[in-house]
Design a protein around this motif. Structure first.
Motif, PDB file in Angstrom:
ATOM      1  N   ASP A 101      40.869  19.228 -23.536  1.00 26.66           N
ATOM      2  CA  ASP A 101      42.057  19.495 -22.722  1.00 26.66           C
ATOM      3  C   ASP A 101      41.690  20.014 -21.342  1.00 26.66           C
ATOM      4  OD1 ASP A 101      43.790  18.750 -24.763  1.00 26.66           O
ATOM      5  OD2 ASP A 101      43.816  20.775 -25.630  1.00 26.66           O
ATOM      6  N   TYR A 148      42.841  11.691 -18.395  1.00 29.64           N
ATOM      7  CA  TYR A 148      43.433  12.499 -19.458  1.00 29.64           C
ATOM      8  C   TYR A 148      44.693  11.873 -20.038  1.00 29.64           C
ATOM      9  CZ  TYR A 148      45.986  16.412 -21.587  1.00 29.64           C
ATOM     10  OH  TYR A 148      46.696  17.221 -22.451  1.00 29.64           O
ATOM     11  N   CYS A 149      45.499  11.222 -19.202  1.00 26.62           N
ATOM     12  CA  CYS A 149      46.830  10.841 -19.690  1.00 26.62           C
ATOM     13  C   CYS A 149      47.316   9.446 -19.283  1.00 26.62           C
ATOM     14  CB  CYS A 149      47.859  11.883 -19.239  1.00 26.62           C
ATOM     15  SG  CYS A 149      47.909  12.162 -17.447  1.00 26.62           S
ATOM     16  N   SER A 165      54.560   9.229 -17.610  1.00 24.48           N
ATOM     17  CA  SER A 165      53.813   9.672 -18.786  1.00 24.48           C
ATOM     18  C   SER A 165      54.229  11.070 -19.240  1.00 24.48           C
ATOM     19  CB  SER A 165      52.313   9.660 -18.483  1.00 24.48           C
ATOM     20  OG  SER A 165      51.595  10.384 -19.463  1.00 24.48           O
ATOM     21  N   LYS A 167      52.628  12.842 -21.371  1.00 21.91           N
ATOM     22  CA  LYS A 167      51.413  13.655 -21.450  1.00 21.91           C
ATOM     23  C   LYS A 167      51.026  14.188 -20.073  1.00 21.91           C
ATOM     24  CE  LYS A 167      46.788  13.631 -23.523  1.00 21.91           C
ATOM     25  NZ  LYS A 167      45.755  12.809 -24.204  1.00 21.91           N
ATOM     26  N   CYS A 168      51.101  13.329 -19.065  1.00 22.46           N
ATOM     27  CA  CYS A 168      50.802  13.777 -17.696  1.00 22.46           C
ATOM     28  C   CYS A 168      51.755  14.873 -17.274  1.00 22.46           C
ATOM     29  CB  CYS A 168      50.913  12.606 -16.714  1.00 22.46           C
ATOM     30  SG  CYS A 168      49.592  11.383 -16.787  1.00 22.46           S
ATOM     31  N   GLN A 171      51.208  18.341 -18.856  1.00 18.50           N
ATOM     32  CA  GLN A 171      50.125  19.111 -18.241  1.00 18.50           C
ATOM     33  C   GLN A 171      50.523  19.598 -16.854  1.00 18.50           C
ATOM     34  OE1 GLN A 171      47.478  20.288 -19.621  1.00 18.50           O
ATOM     35  NE2 GLN A 171      46.804  21.304 -17.719  1.00 18.50           N
TER      36      GLN A 171
END
Length: 382
Positions: A101, A148-149, A165, A167-168, A171
């Protein structure tokens, strides 16, 4: 003699307190900002590099000079993303390692540098605009998130994926929340900014607009006190006869009017760079006026947030924009790009747009401009 001395000391302390203006969280007042109880037109600048200074005395020196010059609004980076965390003392805020992460650096080479800037600005009555991510790859930017995403096998453009995204965005929000929670009560924060110059080339404008809608709503849920801005350049302004002009088109995936109209966006922002946009300096005056008209229609202030030319002699070109902004209803202030000074390590960043303290360009763009603002009508009369 002790009693008179004590009385004199007490009187001095009272006078000092009385002369110190009360610091408050900035609000909007119609088409203007209300800063520390004053509704007016405010001058400012950009100094993206401020949080990357390692020496507190350098920060104090620069902020003192800004305050002494009458600059009130300062925009500086709230991001510094890296792929590999430095071990040599270099300042970084967030790292995206090849596995695992992301890591948010809250230590002395991390967000504590930004913390110091904000605390130092509070004592000087300076107001900061802080964006959370960069559209560009400088200091990491959105590209730092990709590994990462982002799905490399997708046919959808990576930038568009970043905006869409989950996930983006999770974060991004985790990082932004870390900063916001540290400074929710700060009188130095004028506005949290979604990004520096967000774009999505070739995208439907709904991509950026919906991202801005959801993100600004989320920020307000975390911090309802401070203003929120998009940080866009102002592309996509609908004006008759300008459809063929790239800066007025939706080619970069942004629609200025739609962004300003969002319920949790408190102000409009726009930039101006003839050297990069293939336009003339004179063209910039109507650019200012057209954005002001959009802000007036939405009863929100417009901030002329970045502007500059690369020519060594800037006065003959940029002071005209300053004069136009000052007299145009809907413009609440302007921030030239960018401030330059001399600190312990030498001159601060010079990108050819920089205006260094106590130079001829400084005299006209900062000193003279400040006097013109004071001599102009009050904000309530504009």
């Amino acid at each position: 003699m002790l009693l008179p001395l004590l009385l004199a000391t007490s009187l001095y302390a009272l006078l000092t307190v009385a002369q110190t203006p009360k610091r408050t969280i900035t609000k909007t007042d119609g088409l203007h900002f209300n800063i520390d109880g004053e509704t007016a037109y405010f001058p400012g600048t950009n100094a993206y590099w401020l949080p990357f200074l390692k020496n507190n005395s350098d920060v104090d020196l620069v902020l003192d000079h800004m305050a002494q010059a009458g600059l009130r609004i300062v925009r500086t980076w709230g991001f510094n993303d890296v792929k590999t965390a430095p071990t040599d003392g270099t300042v970084w805020f967030q790292s995206f390692p090849s596995s695992g992460d992301p890591v948010i650096n809250t230590g002395p080479t991390g967000l504590q540098r930004l913390d110091y800037i904000i605390r130092a600005a509070e004592t000087r009555g300076l107001k900061l605009i802080i964006p959370f991510v960069n559209n560009w790859a400088d200091y990491g930017g959105m590209e730092a998130y990709y590994a990462y995403c982002i799905d490399n096998n997708s046919k959808v453009d990576k930038k568009e994926q970043w905006y869409r995204s989950a996930k983006c965005q999770a974060q991004y929000q985790k990082y932004a929340r870390t900063i916001i929670e540290r400074h929710k009560e700060s009188t130095a924060v004028l506005a949290w900014e979604l990004a520096n110059e967000p774009r999505c080339k070739g995208c439907d404008t709904k991509v950026v607009t919906e991202w801005a809608r959801e993100t600004s709503k989320w920020i307000k849920s975390v911090d309802s006190k401070h203003l929120v801005a998009v940080g866009d350049e102002g592309f996509g302004v609908k004006v008759d006869g300008k459809a063929g002009d790239y800066s007025y088109s939706h080619g970069e995936g942004t629609d200025f009017a739609s962004l300003v109209a969002l319920p949790d966006i408190d102000m409009g922002t726009f930039h101006l760079y003839p050297d990069h946009w293939n336009v003339t300096v004179a063209w910039g005056n109507s650019w200012i006026q057209h954005h002001a008209a959009v802000c007036v229609a939405n009863n929100k202030p417009c901030l002329f947030e970045e502007y500059g030319v690369m020519a060594s002699e800037k006065c003959s070109q940029e002071t005209g924009w300053q004069a136009t902004a000052l007299k145009t209803r809907g413009i609440a202030g302007d921030q030239y790009w960018q401030y330059g000074d001399t600190v312990s390590t030498g001159k601060t960043a010079d990108d050819k747009f920089t205006v260094y303290k106590d130079t001829a360009n400084w005299n006209c763009m900062v000193e003279a401009h400040g006097k013109n603002i004071k001599a102009s009508k009050t904000a309530k009369e504009i």
